[in-house]
Enzyme design. Structure first.
Site, PDB file in Angstrom:
ATOM      1  N   HIS A  79      30.191 -20.590 -59.883  1.00 42.91           N
ATOM      2  CA  HIS A  79      31.559 -20.287 -59.888  1.00 42.91           C
ATOM      3  C   HIS A  79      31.631 -18.865 -60.360  1.00 42.91           C
ATOM      4  CE1 HIS A  79      35.364 -19.827 -61.797  1.00 42.91           C
ATOM      5  NE2 HIS A  79      35.774 -20.927 -61.339  1.00 42.91           N
ATOM      6  N   GLU A 121      36.352 -20.715 -52.915  1.00 41.30           N
ATOM      7  CA  GLU A 121      37.311 -20.003 -53.984  1.00 41.30           C
ATOM      8  C   GLU A 121      37.316 -18.759 -53.834  1.00 41.30           C
ATOM      9  OE1 GLU A 121      37.924 -22.592 -57.594  1.00 41.30           O
ATOM     10  OE2 GLU A 121      36.098 -21.731 -58.028  1.00 41.30           O
TER      11      GLU A 121
HETATM   12  C1  PEP Z   1      38.637 -21.933 -60.933  1.00 42.29           C
HETATM   13  O1  PEP Z   1      38.540 -21.182 -61.825  1.00 42.29           O
HETATM   14  O2  PEP Z   1      37.995 -22.604 -60.430  1.00 42.29           O
HETATM   15  C2  PEP Z   1      40.274 -21.992 -60.247  1.00 42.29           C
HETATM   16  C3  PEP Z   1      40.444 -22.647 -59.261  1.00 42.29           C
HETATM   17  O3  PEP Z   1      40.951 -21.553 -61.282  1.00 42.29           O
HETATM   18  P1  PEP Z   1      42.678 -21.352 -60.933  1.00 42.29           P
HETATM   19  O4  PEP Z   1      43.148 -22.742 -60.457  1.00 42.29           O
HETATM   20  O5  PEP Z   1      43.235 -21.146 -62.675  1.00 42.29           O
HETATM   21  O6  PEP Z   1      43.127 -20.286 -60.249  1.00 42.29           O
END
Ligand code: PEP
Length: 245
Positions: free
Chosen positions: A91, A160
């Site tokens: 992450h 992400e």
């Molecule tokens: C995450 O930290 O994996 C994430 C997607 O956070 P958020 O949905 O708060 O942007």
């Protein structure tokens, strides 16, 4: 129509009593949550309480684990410390705040692959990398740790973009589609068709009830990794209600 997975990363938002309160509300709404593909990721210390309280058949995962499975590693948590279905590795908060390198993430990924849990590997570019047109090369480098042998496990790659996490700044569907296509091509060059069937692609970054139905139009998305909106029961429920399966 494929079944979309929701991975609820509670980060360090919920303590034990709020985790239990969340599960009580979820149990009370059993009809909505049953048969959905949902993985809850509580804090390590709350996993036992969540598992014990849950009356709906959902999956449970760890937000991270140690690269070692057993031994003298004070303060760390082994992937084998509790029976779970899935574990997040890489992450961006681990990469940035805890300075975890691709080497460390690779060790963690292999540790999860050797356990009973399935790994979710997070990758994504920072805003600086995006602005320098380095998004694809960044994720290529992050994907270079993928092992040849998936040991028959299900692997999830969660794309992400770091600039989308917690910012409310969600990329266009076209941008997500281009990045996921690039990830898919890389995976195709590494794995057999049989292995590819065991690999899922998630999007994560500011997913909430206001944008999830639009994001569902991106065909390559198999699921979402959701942070803050997943730790608030009502907000999470509003997302779940928009799943067609
Ligand atoms: C995450 O930290 O994996 C994430 C997607 O956070 P958020 O949905 O708060 O942007």
């Amino acid at each position: 129509m494929k079944k979309i997975t929701l991975a609820a990363n509670w980060k360090m938002y919920l303590d034990e009593s709020s985790s239990i309160a969340f599960i009580d509300k979820l149990n009370a709404d059993k009809d909505l949550f049953s048969n959905k593909d949902i993985i809850l990721f509580p804090s390590h210390a709350c996993i036992r309480a969540v598992k014990d309280r849950l009356n709906v058949s959902l999956s449970i995962g760890m937000q991270d684990c140690d690269m070692y499975a057993k031994g003298a590693y004070t303060g760390s948590t082994s992937i084998n410390s509790i029976d779970i279905d899935s574990c997040i590795v890489g992450h961006s908060e681990r990469r940035i705040v805890y300075k975890e390198s691709d080497n460390v993430i690779s060790d963690k990924l292999n540790t999860v692959l050797s356990s009973n849990a399935n790994p979710i590997l997070c990758i994504g570019e920072t805003l600086k990398e995006k602005n320098k047109n380095l998004a694809v090369s960044t994720i290529d480098k992050q994907l270079s740790i993928l092992p040849k042998n998936l040991k028959g496990k299900q692997l999830t790659i969660a794309y992400e973009p770091v600039w989308a996490i917690g910012s409310g700044d969600v990329p266009s569907n076209q941008y997500i589609d281009e990045m996921l296509s690039s990830i898919k091509n890389r995976l195709k060059s590494l794995y057999s068709d049989t292995d590819l069937q065991n690999i899922k692609l998630f999007y994560g970054g500011s997913v909430d009830a206001s944008n999830v139905s639009e994001l569902l139009n991106v065909e390559l998305i198999d699921g979402f990794l959701i942070g803050s909106a997943s730790a608030n029961f009502e907000k999470f429920k509003d997302i779940v209600k928009q799943l067609k399966l």
